[in-house]
Design an enzyme around this catalytic site. Structure first.
Site, short mmCIF file in Angstrom:
data_model
loop_
_atom_site.label_atom_id
_atom_site.label_comp_id
_atom_site.label_asym_id
_atom_site.label_seq_id
_atom_site.Cartn_x
_atom_site.Cartn_y
_atom_site.Cartn_z
N TYR A 146 0.84 -1.20 0.00
CA TYR A 146 0.00 0.00 0.00
C TYR A 146 0.87 1.25 0.00
O TYR A 146 2.04 1.21 0.38
CB TYR A 146 -0.95 0.02 1.21
CG TYR A 146 -0.27 0.24 2.55
CD1 TYR A 146 -0.04 1.53 3.04
CD2 TYR A 146 0.14 -0.83 3.34
CE1 TYR A 146 0.58 1.74 4.26
CE2 TYR A 146 0.76 -0.63 4.57
CZ TYR A 146 0.97 0.65 5.03
OH TYR A 146 1.59 0.86 6.25
N CYS A 147 0.27 2.37 -0.43
CA CYS A 147 0.94 3.67 -0.40
C CYS A 147 -0.12 4.75 -0.26
O CYS A 147 -1.29 4.44 -0.03
CB CYS A 147 1.80 3.87 -1.64
SG CYS A 147 0.88 3.76 -3.20
N THR A 148 0.25 6.00 -0.40
CA THR A 148 -0.66 7.11 -0.11
C THR A 148 -1.91 7.10 -0.99
O THR A 148 -3.03 7.05 -0.48
CB THR A 148 0.07 8.45 -0.28
OG1 THR A 148 1.25 8.46 0.54
CG2 THR A 148 -0.83 9.62 0.14
#
Length: 319
Positions: free
Chosen positions: A177-179
Site C-alpha cells: 500500500y501507499c498514499t
C-alpha cells in the site's frame, strides 16, 4: 463547509510530448488559480493541487474533457486554504521514480487490486505480509497495524531493500500500500517481474481506505503523511491513535520539522519545546554547523548558553 479542496490523483496513460503538455497544463492551472505540484512523463500524470471548491471542480471537469484522463479518479480533501505556495508542472522521466534498468509499465503488469474491505481482511490474515511502499518518515507518523516498515528514505531504494530481504518474503502473500496508489501500481508490478507470485495492492491507497464508508480507516494507526503544507491528515475515523514519537524524548508526537542544517534537512518529529531546546537540529554536528539557519539568528553568547543547557559545547570552546 470548507472553501477549498485538495485533489490527489494520477493516471498511467501515454503522453506523447510531456514538455509541451507541462507548459500548456501549467498555464491552464494558473488561469484557474490553482496551486500544487504535478509531474508529467510519457507514462502519465501524477499530481496534487489545491484551490477553491469552484476552481478544483472546474479543473476536474477540464481533465474529464481530455480522453486520456476521462476516467481518472480524484481523491478529494476539504481544506481551509491552499495546501501549496506555488503552482508547478514539471516534465520527468517517470511520474514515480524506481530508477530501474528496465522500467515497469503498470498498464502491462501490476498487482491484483484489493478494494478497502478486501484489504481490511488481508490486514487480519496472519499469512499475509502487509508491505508499506512509502518512505521511513511517512511510516513513522502513521501506518497500517502490523505492516512491515522498509528501511528506506526514498522510493527508488525499495527494490534493493526487497532483494536484501527476499528470503523473508519468498512464497508469501504480499499486499502493498501507499498514499494514493500510484507507487504501488509500479512497485507491485516490479514485485511480479522479480519473481513474487502472489502480489496485491490497496486500490486507491490509504486516502481511499480512509474515506470508505465501511472501513472508515479502521486498523490505521497515526496520521497519513502528505507532501504539502498540511504535512499529515487523519485517516482512522473509528479509534484514532498517535504512533509518532518525538525524536528527542520518545513522547507521542505528530509534528514534523526539518533539521535547520540545510545540508542535512532531515525530517524529524518534535514538539515545539524540543525544537527550541535542541535548536531545531537533529544532532550536535548539525547544531554547530556554520550554515545552520536556526543558530544564525542567535548571538554567540546565546548560542553558547543554549548548547550548555543540553550539555554540549560550541566549537570555539573546544581546546
Amino acid at each position: 463547509m470548507s472553501d477549498y479542496q485538495v485533489l490527489l490523483y494520477y493516471k498511467y496513460t501515454t503522453i506523447d510530448d510531456p514538455e509541451t503538455f507541462a507548459k500548456e497544463h501549467l498555464a491552464a492551472c494558473k488561469e484557474m488559480e490553482l496551486k500544487g505540484r504535478i509531474l508529467v512523463a510519457s507514462e502519465g500524470i501524477n499530481g496534487t493541487v489545491s484551490g477553491t471548491v469552484e476552481a478544483t471542480n472546474k479543473y476536474m471537469d477540464y481533465m474529464a474533457n481530455d480522453a486520456r484522463f476521462a476516467d481518472m479518479v480524484f481523491k478529494i480533501d476539504a481544506a481551509d486554504s491552499h495546501a501549496f505556495k506555488k503552482m508547478h508542472v514539471r516534465p520527468r522521466a517517470e511520474i514515480v521514480s524506481l530508477s530501474l534498468e528496465e522500467d515497469v509499465n503498470p498498464l502491462e503488469v501490476t498487482g491484483t487490486y484489493l478494494e478497502p474491505t478486501e484489504f481490511r481482511e488481508a490486514l487480519l490474515d496472519e499469512d499475509t505480509v502487509i508491505l508499506d511502499a512509502r518512505n521511513d518518515y511517512e511510516f513513522d507518523i502513521g501506518h497500517f497495524r502490523g505492516a512491515v516498515r522498509p528501511d528506506i528514505q526514498n522510493f527508488r531504494e525499495l527494490p534493493g531493500w526487497i532483494e536484501e530481504n527476499r528470503d523473508q518474503l519468498a512464497d508469501k502473500k504480499i499486499v502493498t500500500y501507499c498514499t494514493g496508489g500510484i507507487r504501488c501500481e509500479k512497485f507491485s508490478g516490479w514485485l511480479k517481474t522479480a519473481g513474487f507470485e502472489d502480489v496485491s495492492q490497496l486500490h486507491g491507497g490509504i486516502a481511499t481506505y480512509g474515506k470508505n464508508e465501511e472501513t472508515k480507516g479502521e486498523l490505521w494507526d497515526g496520521q497519513m503523511y502528505v507532501f504539502d503544507e498540511r504535512i499529515a491528515v487523519p485517516i482512522n475515523q473509528v479509534n484514532p491513535t498517535i504512533v509518532g514519537k518525538d525524536y528527542f524524548d520518545g513522547t507521542p508526537c505528530e509534528r514534523y520539522i526539518n533539521c535547520a542544517n540545510p545540508y542535512c534537512n532531515k525530517q524529524i518529529l518534535a514538539s515545539i519545546e524540543n525544537e527550541e531546546k535542541y535548536l531545531r537540529s537533529c544532532s550536535h554536528e548539525c547544531r554547530v554547523h556554520p550554515a545552520n539557519l536556526y543558530t544564525k539568528e542567535l548571538s554567540k553568547e546565546e548560542f553558547t548558553e543554549r548548547l550548555q543547557a543540553i550539555s554540549e559545547t560550541s566549537p570555539e570552546m573546544v581546546q
